[in-house]
Design a protein around this motif. Structure first.
Motif, PDB file in Angstrom:
ATOM      1  N   CYS A 141      79.734  81.283  75.322  1.00 15.81           N
ATOM      2  CA  CYS A 141      79.276  81.981  73.674  1.00 15.81           C
ATOM      3  C   CYS A 141      77.401  80.510  74.190  1.00 15.81           C
ATOM      4  CB  CYS A 141      79.511  81.990  72.608  1.00 15.81           C
ATOM      5  SG  CYS A 141      79.986  80.145  72.157  1.00 15.81           S
ATOM      6  N   GLU A 142      76.182  81.119  73.025  1.00 11.95           N
ATOM      7  CA  GLU A 142      74.882  79.912  73.424  1.00 11.95           C
ATOM      8  C   GLU A 142      75.022  79.447  71.774  1.00 11.95           C
ATOM      9  OE1 GLU A 142      70.366  80.356  74.516  1.00 11.95           O
ATOM     10  OE2 GLU A 142      72.459  81.008  76.192  1.00 11.95           O
ATOM     11  N   VAL A 143      74.415  78.660  71.665  1.00 12.29           N
ATOM     12  CA  VAL A 143      74.055  78.355  70.064  1.00 12.29           C
ATOM     13  C   VAL A 143      72.927  77.204  70.205  1.00 12.29           C
ATOM     14  CG1 VAL A 143      74.833  76.588  68.320  1.00 12.29           C
ATOM     15  CG2 VAL A 143      76.176  78.579  69.106  1.00 12.29           C
ATOM     16  N   GLU A 144      71.456  77.312  69.877  1.00  9.03           N
ATOM     17  CA  GLU A 144      70.442  76.724  70.561  1.00  9.03           C
ATOM     18  C   GLU A 144      69.728  76.326  71.882  1.00  9.03           C
ATOM     19  OE1 GLU A 144      69.952  73.622  67.572  1.00  9.03           O
ATOM     20  OE2 GLU A 144      69.954  75.033  65.816  1.00  9.03           O
ATOM     21  N   GLY A 145      70.266  77.468  72.649  1.00  9.01           N
ATOM     22  CA  GLY A 145      70.123  76.668  74.671  1.00  9.01           C
ATOM     23  C   GLY A 145      71.130  76.508  74.945  1.00  9.01           C
ATOM     24  N   VAL A 146      72.245  76.067  74.255  1.00  8.37           N
ATOM     25  CA  VAL A 146      73.479  75.150  75.265  1.00  8.37           C
ATOM     26  C   VAL A 146      74.237  76.374  75.157  1.00  8.37           C
ATOM     27  CG1 VAL A 146      75.227  73.471  74.982  1.00  8.37           C
ATOM     28  CG2 VAL A 146      72.505  73.094  73.880  1.00  8.37           C
ATOM     29  N   THR A 147      75.058  76.661  75.771  1.00  5.98           N
ATOM     30  CA  THR A 147      76.183  77.351  76.857  1.00  5.98           C
ATOM     31  C   THR A 147      77.865  76.695  76.699  1.00  5.98           C
ATOM     32  OG1 THR A 147      74.554  78.695  77.960  1.00  5.98           O
ATOM     33  CG2 THR A 147      76.896  78.850  78.387  1.00  5.98           C
ATOM     34  N   ALA A 148      78.322  76.905  75.991  1.00  2.00           N
ATOM     35  CA  ALA A 148      79.815  76.970  75.871  1.00  2.00           C
ATOM     36  C   ALA A 148      80.397  77.558  76.709  1.00  2.00           C
ATOM     37  CB  ALA A 148      80.689  76.660  74.440  1.00  2.00           C
ATOM     38  N   ARG A 149      81.834  77.297  77.478  1.00  2.00           N
ATOM     39  CA  ARG A 149      81.982  78.605  78.341  1.00  2.00           C
ATOM     40  C   ARG A 149      83.902  78.035  78.672  1.00  2.00           C
ATOM     41  NH1 ARG A 149      80.344  81.261  81.882  1.00  2.00           N
ATOM     42  NH2 ARG A 149      78.630  79.950  81.860  1.00  2.00           N
ATOM     43  N   LEU A 150      84.745  79.008  78.213  1.00  2.00           N
ATOM     44  CA  LEU A 150      86.251  78.543  77.947  1.00  2.00           C
ATOM     45  C   LEU A 150      86.788  77.965  79.262  1.00  2.00           C
ATOM     46  CD1 LEU A 150      88.521  79.176  76.755  1.00  2.00           C
ATOM     47  CD2 LEU A 150      89.145  81.245  77.343  1.00  2.00           C
ATOM     48  N   ALA A 151      87.607  76.988  79.169  1.00  2.00           N
ATOM     49  CA  ALA A 151      88.044  76.646  80.775  1.00  2.00           C
ATOM     50  C   ALA A 151      89.864  76.691  80.314  1.00  2.00           C
ATOM     51  CB  ALA A 151      87.681  74.889  80.741  1.00  2.00           C
ATOM     52  N   GLU A 187      77.056  72.007  81.338  1.00  2.00           N
ATOM     53  CA  GLU A 187      77.595  73.054  79.802  1.00  2.00           C
ATOM     54  C   GLU A 187      78.989  72.058  78.896  1.00  2.00           C
ATOM     55  OE1 GLU A 187      76.742  77.431  81.836  1.00  2.00           O
ATOM     56  OE2 GLU A 187      78.473  76.227  81.892  1.00  2.00           O
ATOM     57  N   ILE A 188      79.001  72.927  77.647  1.00  2.00           N
ATOM     58  CA  ILE A 188      80.136  72.782  77.206  1.00  2.00           C
ATOM     59  C   ILE A 188      81.102  73.172  76.747  1.00  2.00           C
ATOM     60  CG2 ILE A 188      80.860  72.424  74.338  1.00  2.00           C
ATOM     61  CD1 ILE A 188      77.819  72.055  74.034  1.00  2.00           C
ATOM     62  N   ALA A 189      82.346  72.989  77.412  1.00  2.00           N
ATOM     63  CA  ALA A 189      84.315  72.799  78.266  1.00  2.00           C
ATOM     64  C   ALA A 189      84.233  73.177  76.643  1.00  2.00           C
ATOM     65  CB  ALA A 189      84.475  72.450  78.761  1.00  2.00           C
ATOM     66  N   VAL A 190      85.415  75.025  76.417  1.00  2.00           N
ATOM     67  CA  VAL A 190      86.344  74.720  75.232  1.00  2.00           C
ATOM     68  C   VAL A 190      87.682  75.467  75.674  1.00  2.00           C
ATOM     69  CG1 VAL A 190      86.001  76.510  72.928  1.00  2.00           C
ATOM     70  CG2 VAL A 190      84.174  75.122  73.906  1.00  2.00           C
ATOM     71  N   MET A 191      88.683  74.541  74.937  1.00  2.00           N
ATOM     72  CA  MET A 191      90.022  75.385  75.643  1.00  2.00           C
ATOM     73  C   MET A 191      90.243  75.675  74.764  1.00  2.00           C
ATOM     74  SD  MET A 191      90.092  71.429  77.743  1.00  2.00           S
ATOM     75  CE  MET A 191      91.527  71.901  78.465  1.00  2.00           C
ATOM     76  N   VAL A 192      91.621  75.918  74.841  1.00  2.00           N
ATOM     77  CA  VAL A 192      92.604  76.522  73.859  1.00  2.00           C
ATOM     78  C   VAL A 192      93.648  75.397  73.309  1.00  2.00           C
ATOM     79  CG1 VAL A 192      94.248  78.275  73.197  1.00  2.00           C
ATOM     80  CG2 VAL A 192      92.661  79.023  73.403  1.00  2.00           C
ATOM     81  N   ASP A 193      93.630  75.046  72.576  1.00  2.00           N
ATOM     82  CA  ASP A 193      94.293  73.424  72.919  1.00  2.00           C
ATOM     83  C   ASP A 193      95.409  72.662  71.711  1.00  2.00           C
ATOM     84  OD1 ASP A 193      96.366  71.431  74.450  1.00  2.00           O
ATOM     85  OD2 ASP A 193      94.121  70.113  74.447  1.00  2.00           O
ATOM     86  N   PRO A 194      95.391  73.942  70.690  1.00  2.00           N
ATOM     87  CA  PRO A 194      95.672  72.734  69.253  1.00  2.00           C
ATOM     88  C   PRO A 194      96.449  71.766  68.809  1.00  2.00           C
ATOM     89  CG  PRO A 194      97.112  75.164  69.674  1.00  2.00           C
ATOM     90  CD  PRO A 194      95.739  74.993  70.664  1.00  2.00           C
ATOM     91  N   ALA A 195      97.336  71.654  70.367  1.00  2.00           N
ATOM     92  CA  ALA A 195      98.373  70.518  70.396  1.00  2.00           C
ATOM     93  C   ALA A 195      97.852  69.478  70.957  1.00  2.00           C
ATOM     94  CB  ALA A 195      99.546  70.852  70.723  1.00  2.00           C
ATOM     95  N   ALA A 196      96.293  69.657  71.519  1.00  2.00           N
ATOM     96  CA  ALA A 196      95.689  68.205  72.198  1.00  2.00           C
ATOM     97  C   ALA A 196      96.311  67.990  73.397  1.00  2.00           C
ATOM     98  CB  ALA A 196      94.847  67.535  71.452  1.00  2.00           C
ATOM     99  N   ARG A 197      97.162  68.662  74.226  1.00  2.00           N
ATOM    100  CA  ARG A 197      97.886  68.582  75.417  1.00  2.00           C
ATOM    101  C   ARG A 197      97.324  67.956  76.317  1.00  2.00           C
ATOM    102  NH1 ARG A 197      97.621  74.405  74.845  1.00  2.00           N
ATOM    103  NH2 ARG A 197      98.139  74.941  77.122  1.00  2.00           N
ATOM    104  N   PHE A 198      96.194  67.974  76.179  1.00  2.00           N
ATOM    105  CA  PHE A 198      94.892  68.088  77.750  1.00  2.00           C
ATOM    106  C   PHE A 198      94.641  67.149  77.360  1.00  2.00           C
ATOM    107  CE2 PHE A 198      94.894  72.578  78.412  1.00  2.00           C
ATOM    108  CZ  PHE A 198      95.603  72.553  79.628  1.00  2.00           C
ATOM    109  N   LEU A 199      94.869  65.931  76.055  1.00  2.00           N
ATOM    110  CA  LEU A 199      93.916  64.644  75.705  1.00  2.00           C
ATOM    111  C   LEU A 199      94.783  63.465  76.639  1.00  2.00           C
ATOM    112  CD1 LEU A 199      92.550  63.267  73.801  1.00  2.00           C
ATOM    113  CD2 LEU A 199      93.986  63.527  71.765  1.00  2.00           C
ATOM    114  N   GLU A 200      95.814  63.277  77.072  1.00  2.00           N
ATOM    115  CA  GLU A 200      95.563  62.569  77.826  1.00  2.00           C
ATOM    116  C   GLU A 200      95.494  62.941  79.299  1.00  2.00           C
ATOM    117  OE1 GLU A 200     100.102  60.578  79.675  1.00  2.00           O
ATOM    118  OE2 GLU A 200     100.566  61.144  77.739  1.00  2.00           O
ATOM    119  N   GLN A 201      95.094  63.780  79.151  1.00  2.00           N
ATOM    120  CA  GLN A 201      94.958  63.815  80.913  1.00  2.00           C
ATOM    121  C   GLN A 201      93.588  63.943  81.373  1.00  2.00           C
ATOM    122  OE1 GLN A 201      95.963  67.907  82.837  1.00  2.00           O
ATOM    123  NE2 GLN A 201      94.723  67.437  84.832  1.00  2.00           N
TER     124      GLN A 201
END
Length: 132
Positions: free
Chosen positions: A47-57, A71-85
């Protein structure tokens, strides 16, 4: 500098948009069924907001590839499991749950909580009260 933002709703999107325009790499996380702003990338793929694209990763490696493209990465990660990586330079909790849902001051060198429910020096390094 990589910044990890928990949440991709309206306030989180505003924070991400501004930090992205300053040249920061942004990874945002969201639940599997979001409704607003950059979170729409979860079910639309991008999706795009004010000319910036966010993309699902799908994972941390894909998130890094998305941010490398500017671009901005958006991940489905409510438990923040990718934080450490990802090992971000900063974490911003913009979930706006009115309580801390798991953010720790040790999550990154700089940890910021948006909204009520955080205590600076305990949960995070700084708190920004949103008073919505």
């Amino acid at each position: 500098m990589l910044i990890y933002i928990k949440g991709a709703g309206d306030l989180a999107t505003g924070v991400a948009r501004r930090l992205h325009s300053c040249g920061f790499q942004i990874v945002m996380t969201e639940t599997a069924q979001p409704t607003v702003a950059f979170s729409r990338a979860v079910y639309q793929g991008s999706c795009e907001v004010e000319g910036v694209t966010a993309r699902l990763a799908a994972d941390a490696d894909e998130a890094c590839a998305v941010t490398a493209r500017g671009e901005i990465a958006v991940m489905v990660d409510p438990a923040a499991r990718f934080l450490e990586q990802l090992q971000p330079d900063a974490v911003i909790d913009a979930i706006l749950a009115k309580r801390n849902t798991g953010t720790c001051i040790t999550d990154a060198p700089a940890v910021i909580g948006l909204g009520p429910g955080f205590e600076a020096g305990v949960d995070c390094h700084a708190v920004i009260e949103t008073k919505r």
